[in-house]
Design a protein around this motif. Sequence first.
Motif, PDB file in Angstrom:
ATOM      1  N   LYS A 107       2.253   1.702  -3.456  1.00  0.00           N
ATOM      2  CA  LYS A 107       1.207   2.296  -4.456  1.00  0.00           C
ATOM      3  C   LYS A 107       0.842   3.634  -4.261  1.00  0.00           C
ATOM      4  O   LYS A 107       0.554   4.460  -4.991  1.00  0.00           O
ATOM      5  CB  LYS A 107      -0.396   1.577  -4.073  1.00  0.00           C
ATOM      6  CG  LYS A 107      -0.196   0.106  -4.560  1.00  0.00           C
ATOM      7  CD  LYS A 107      -1.509  -0.640  -4.335  1.00  0.00           C
ATOM      8  CE  LYS A 107      -1.285  -1.859  -4.967  1.00  0.00           C
ATOM      9  NZ  LYS A 107      -2.880  -2.815  -4.639  1.00  0.00           N
ATOM     10  N   LEU A 108       0.901   4.015  -2.693  1.00  0.00           N
ATOM     11  CA  LEU A 108       0.852   5.731  -2.686  1.00  0.00           C
ATOM     12  C   LEU A 108       1.928   6.400  -3.206  1.00  0.00           C
ATOM     13  O   LEU A 108       1.485   7.507  -3.851  1.00  0.00           O
ATOM     14  CB  LEU A 108       0.669   5.796  -1.081  1.00  0.00           C
ATOM     15  CG  LEU A 108      -0.645   5.485  -0.506  1.00  0.00           C
ATOM     16  CD1 LEU A 108      -0.613   5.720   1.123  1.00  0.00           C
ATOM     17  CD2 LEU A 108      -1.999   6.066  -1.059  1.00  0.00           C
ATOM     18  N   GLU A 109       3.040   5.872  -3.168  1.00  0.00           N
ATOM     19  CA  GLU A 109       4.191   6.655  -3.755  1.00  0.00           C
ATOM     20  C   GLU A 109       4.108   6.675  -5.208  1.00  0.00           C
ATOM     21  O   GLU A 109       4.322   7.707  -5.743  1.00  0.00           O
ATOM     22  CB  GLU A 109       5.416   5.879  -3.320  1.00  0.00           C
ATOM     23  CG  GLU A 109       6.673   6.693  -3.623  1.00  0.00           C
ATOM     24  CD  GLU A 109       8.020   5.881  -3.268  1.00  0.00           C
ATOM     25  OE1 GLU A 109       9.142   6.459  -3.472  1.00  0.00           O
ATOM     26  OE2 GLU A 109       7.861   4.972  -2.481  1.00  0.00           O
ATOM     27  N   VAL A 110       3.820   5.551  -5.715  1.00  0.00           N
ATOM     28  CA  VAL A 110       3.566   5.837  -7.216  1.00  0.00           C
ATOM     29  C   VAL A 110       2.588   6.533  -7.592  1.00  0.00           C
ATOM     30  O   VAL A 110       2.614   7.352  -8.664  1.00  0.00           O
ATOM     31  CB  VAL A 110       3.351   4.295  -7.672  1.00  0.00           C
ATOM     32  CG1 VAL A 110       2.939   4.402  -9.233  1.00  0.00           C
ATOM     33  CG2 VAL A 110       4.612   3.336  -7.635  1.00  0.00           C
ATOM     34  N   SER A 111       1.312   6.455  -7.029  1.00  0.00           N
ATOM     35  CA  SER A 111       0.241   7.413  -7.320  1.00  0.00           C
ATOM     36  C   SER A 111       0.794   9.067  -7.146  1.00  0.00           C
ATOM     37  O   SER A 111       0.168   9.878  -7.977  1.00  0.00           O
ATOM     38  CB  SER A 111      -0.792   7.317  -6.300  1.00  0.00           C
ATOM     39  OG  SER A 111      -1.358   5.675  -6.596  1.00  0.00           O
ATOM     40  N   ALA A 112       1.511   9.392  -6.057  1.00  0.00           N
ATOM     41  CA  ALA A 112       2.050  10.636  -5.815  1.00  0.00           C
ATOM     42  C   ALA A 112       2.786  11.210  -7.057  1.00  0.00           C
ATOM     43  O   ALA A 112       2.654  12.066  -7.331  1.00  0.00           O
ATOM     44  CB  ALA A 112       2.586  10.578  -4.460  1.00  0.00           C
TER      45      ALA A 112
ATOM     46  N   GLU B 299       0.714  -1.363  -0.110  1.00  0.00           N
ATOM     47  CA  GLU B 299       0.039   0.051   0.027  1.00  0.00           C
ATOM     48  C   GLU B 299       0.938   1.049  -0.160  1.00  0.00           C
ATOM     49  O   GLU B 299       0.493   2.210  -0.653  1.00  0.00           O
ATOM     50  CB  GLU B 299      -0.817  -0.062   1.279  1.00  0.00           C
ATOM     51  CG  GLU B 299      -1.976  -1.168   1.242  1.00  0.00           C
ATOM     52  CD  GLU B 299      -2.718  -0.912   2.302  1.00  0.00           C
ATOM     53  OE1 GLU B 299      -2.507  -0.199   3.317  1.00  0.00           O
ATOM     54  OE2 GLU B 299      -3.908  -1.869   2.351  1.00  0.00           O
TER      55      GLU B 299
ATOM     56  N   MET C 120       2.748   9.932 -10.164  1.00  0.00           N
ATOM     57  CA  MET C 120       1.910  10.194 -11.223  1.00  0.00           C
ATOM     58  C   MET C 120       1.079  11.439 -11.398  1.00  0.00           C
ATOM     59  O   MET C 120       1.100  12.176 -12.304  1.00  0.00           O
ATOM     60  CB  MET C 120       0.850   8.806 -11.401  1.00  0.00           C
ATOM     61  CG  MET C 120       1.598   7.451 -11.764  1.00  0.00           C
ATOM     62  SD  MET C 120       0.475   6.260 -11.732  1.00  0.00           S
ATOM     63  CE  MET C 120      -0.568   6.866 -13.251  1.00  0.00           C
ATOM     64  N   ILE C 121       0.591  11.746 -10.134  1.00  0.00           N
ATOM     65  CA  ILE C 121       0.048  12.963  -9.908  1.00  0.00           C
ATOM     66  C   ILE C 121       0.755  14.222 -10.292  1.00  0.00           C
ATOM     67  O   ILE C 121       0.665  15.181 -11.209  1.00  0.00           O
ATOM     68  CB  ILE C 121      -0.762  13.228  -8.758  1.00  0.00           C
ATOM     69  CG1 ILE C 121      -1.934  12.075  -8.765  1.00  0.00           C
ATOM     70  CG2 ILE C 121      -1.199  14.613  -8.519  1.00  0.00           C
ATOM     71  CD1 ILE C 121      -2.539  11.867  -7.297  1.00  0.00           C
TER      72      ILE C 121
END
Length: 371
Positions: free
Chosen positions: A38-43, A35, A45-46
Amino acid sequence: MNNPSKATGTDVPKSDKQLPEKDQKPRMTTIEKLEAKKLEVSALMIQRAWFIHVDKTIFQLLKHTICAAEQFVAHEILKTVSPIEAKLVKDPSMKCKVRFRFNGETFPPFIVFKIFLHGDGSNNKYFSGKNLLKPSSKAVLDACNIMGKRKFHQQIMEDDRLFQESKIADQIDIVTMQDYLQYSSLMDETPASSGGRNNQWRKLNLRNIPKTMMIYDIVHYAETGAISKRLQEEMKYLLQKPRTVEMRQHQLQIVSEIRYPSFHPVYRPYKQQNKMKHLGRRSKQAQMKVEKMKNAYMTPKEPKASKATTEPQKDTQSTKKQEMIVISTSSLDIVKVKDSTSDSEFEKEEKELFAWYQDLYVDYSSLLDTC
C-alpha cells in the motif's frame, strides 16, 4: 561397509528451525506485506500526480509563449533566424503573417514557426535562381560573391544530392509527362532554401530567442527542467486563469517583455580620495614630472615673495638617505651607493600635489562664475 544412512556428513544444509535463534531472519507477516504494498502504491500515485502537475505547468507556460510570440515578438525572433525574411515580413506590401505551433512526438513539445503569405486570391509565382541564372552568365559569379564560396559550394552539393536521389531535379531532365509530374512533386517537397516550393515548418531553438525575454526562460525550463529566478517570481501569476482580456494581455506582455540588466554605478566619496595610498614606488620619470609641475605652478602662488628674493631658496627635493654597500674581493673592493626613500615622503608629495590641484580647481570655477 558403513551404512550411508547413518553417515553424519556436514554437507547437508540445515533448515531455519535447526539454526540458532540469533541467525534466524525475521519473516514478514501477511499484514506487513500488505502495508508495504500500500505504501509503494501510494508513493507511485503521489509521484505520478506530481509529474502530471509539472507537465500541465510546462504546457501552460509554453502556450503563453507561442501566443506572446505571435502577437508581440514575431519580428524580433525572426531577425535572429533569418534577417532577410524579417525585412520582408516587416514590409506592409507583402502581407505576411508568422504562425507558431507545437510539434514533436514526445513531451515537452518543441516550437515551430511558418511564414504565410496572403495573396488575395491571386496565384503566387516562385522564382528560383537555379532556373533563372545561366551557368555561363555574370550573374552566377555575382551570386557566388554575395553568398560566399562556402555556401555556394553547399548549394551545388545539395543539387547534386537531389539529382542522385530522383534523377529528375531540373527542367532539362523532363522528357515525358511522367517526368514532369515527378519533377513537380519534388519541387513541392523541396524547401525554398534549395530552390523548391515547400514552405515547411521550421524548428525554433534557444539560439533564436533573445535571452532578455521571459520566453527564453520558459523554453529553457521545458527543455532542461532548470527554472530561473525571474520565472519563479512570475510563475504564480502566469499560471492563473485569466478572468478578463486585460489580464490575458498583461500575462502575454510579461512573457514577451524585454528586460535589460540594471547596472548600479559605484561612486567613491570625495573625502576618501585623500586617504588613498600610493601602491609601490614611483619611477624616475614620474618623480621628474611631479617636480616640473611643482616648479611651474606652485612657486608663483607663494604668499611672501619678497622674502624669497633675500633668503636663499630652499631645496624642495626631499633629502634622500644613502646606503653604502661594500663588496670586498681578493683583488679589489666594489663600493655601491643606493638611494632609499621612505613611504612617508611619497605621501607628503601626494598631499602637496592634491592641494595644488584643489586650488587650481577653485580658481577655474571662480573664472567661470565671473564670465
